[in-house]
Design an enzyme around this catalytic site. Structure first.
Site, PDB file in Angstrom:
ATOM      1  N   TYR A  10       0.642  -3.931   2.696  1.00 25.06           N
ATOM      2  CA  TYR A  10      -0.268  -4.788   1.930  1.00 25.06           C
ATOM      3  C   TYR A  10      -1.496  -4.057   1.425  1.00 25.06           C
ATOM      4  CZ  TYR A  10      -2.337  -4.797   6.593  1.00 25.06           C
ATOM      5  OH  TYR A  10      -2.855  -4.405   7.804  1.00 25.06           O
ATOM      6  N   GLY A  11      -1.623  -2.773   1.726  1.00 22.36           N
ATOM      7  CA  GLY A  11      -2.856  -2.071   1.365  1.00 22.36           C
ATOM      8  C   GLY A  11      -2.621  -0.709   0.768  1.00 22.36           C
ATOM      9  N   THR A  12      -3.171   0.296   1.405  1.00 20.53           N
ATOM     10  CA  THR A  12      -3.169   1.644   0.838  1.00 20.53           C
ATOM     11  C   THR A  12      -1.788   2.293   0.829  1.00 20.53           C
ATOM     12  OG1 THR A  12      -3.741   2.670   2.948  1.00 20.53           O
ATOM     13  CG2 THR A  12      -5.573   2.006   1.509  1.00 20.53           C
ATOM     14  N   LEU A  13      -0.805   1.696   1.494  1.00 18.21           N
ATOM     15  CA  LEU A  13       0.561   2.233   1.467  1.00 18.21           C
ATOM     16  C   LEU A  13       1.355   1.726   0.260  1.00 18.21           C
ATOM     17  CD1 LEU A  13       1.442   1.946   5.256  1.00 18.21           C
ATOM     18  CD2 LEU A  13       1.212   4.074   3.956  1.00 18.21           C
ATOM     19  N   GLU A  84      -1.330   4.337  11.597  1.00 18.55           N
ATOM     20  CA  GLU A  84      -1.998   3.057  11.837  1.00 18.55           C
ATOM     21  C   GLU A  84      -2.594   2.947  13.244  1.00 18.55           C
ATOM     22  OE1 GLU A  84      -2.666   1.426   9.386  1.00 18.55           O
ATOM     23  OE2 GLU A  84      -1.062   1.516   7.924  1.00 18.55           O
TER      24      GLU A  84
END
Length: 159
Positions: A10-13, A84
């Site tokens: 949902y983010g920087t990936l 993570e």
């Protein structure tokens, strides 16, 4: 026979975002998705990292989260867990998603709840966009031990 795990990012990936290079190998994009349940997502400064958090008390701030589904190999999953900070910083849990191919995926959820991140000047969001990603600070560029942690992570990947 290669075991692949569906992951909801949902983010920087996500594709085109700062950490998408971690999904270049051992991963296959499976399309956009939205969580069925509602979660609290924030992207607080100064690093503008997105966090998904769970809190029964603050459920009124929660909303379905938009992201992507990726199938990842066991090796890539291990690297993502290291990135993570599983199990100390994030935990990986299974959630329901709306996606043509997958109804459940693993997602990284921050351990603990930080109420300050849900208050102004911060805001709860349902999608991590360029608005936050443009100010994202890579772990290797952060002070206070972040750089050492990042170097340690990448060394673990090579083992």
């Amino acid at each position: 026979f290669l075991v692949m795990t569906p992951i909801f990012v949902y983010g920087t990936l996500k594709q085109g975002f700062p950490n998408s290079h971690f999904l270049k190998e051992g991963a296959e994009y499976k399309g956009k998705a939205t969580t069925v349940q509602s979660y609290i997502m924030v992207a607080p400064g100064p690093y503008f990292s997105p966090y998904v958090m769970v809190s029964d008390i603050h459920q009124h701030l929660a909303r379905p989260i938009k992201g992507e589904v990726w199938l990842v190999s066991a090796e890539t999953l291990t690297k993502l867990d290291i990135l993570e900070g599983v199990p100390d910083y994030y935990q990986r849990v299974t959630v329901e998603v709306e996606n043509p191919e997958f109804s459940e995926c693993d997602i990284y959820v921050r351990r603990g709840f930080i109420e300050d991140w849900t208050q102004p000047p911060f805001e709860c969001i349902d999608e991590y966009t360029e608005k936050w990603a443009k100010d994202y600070v890579m772990p290797s560029s952060r002070p206070d031990g972040w750089k050492e942690r990042y170097v340690e992570m990448t060394l673990q990947w090579k083992e």
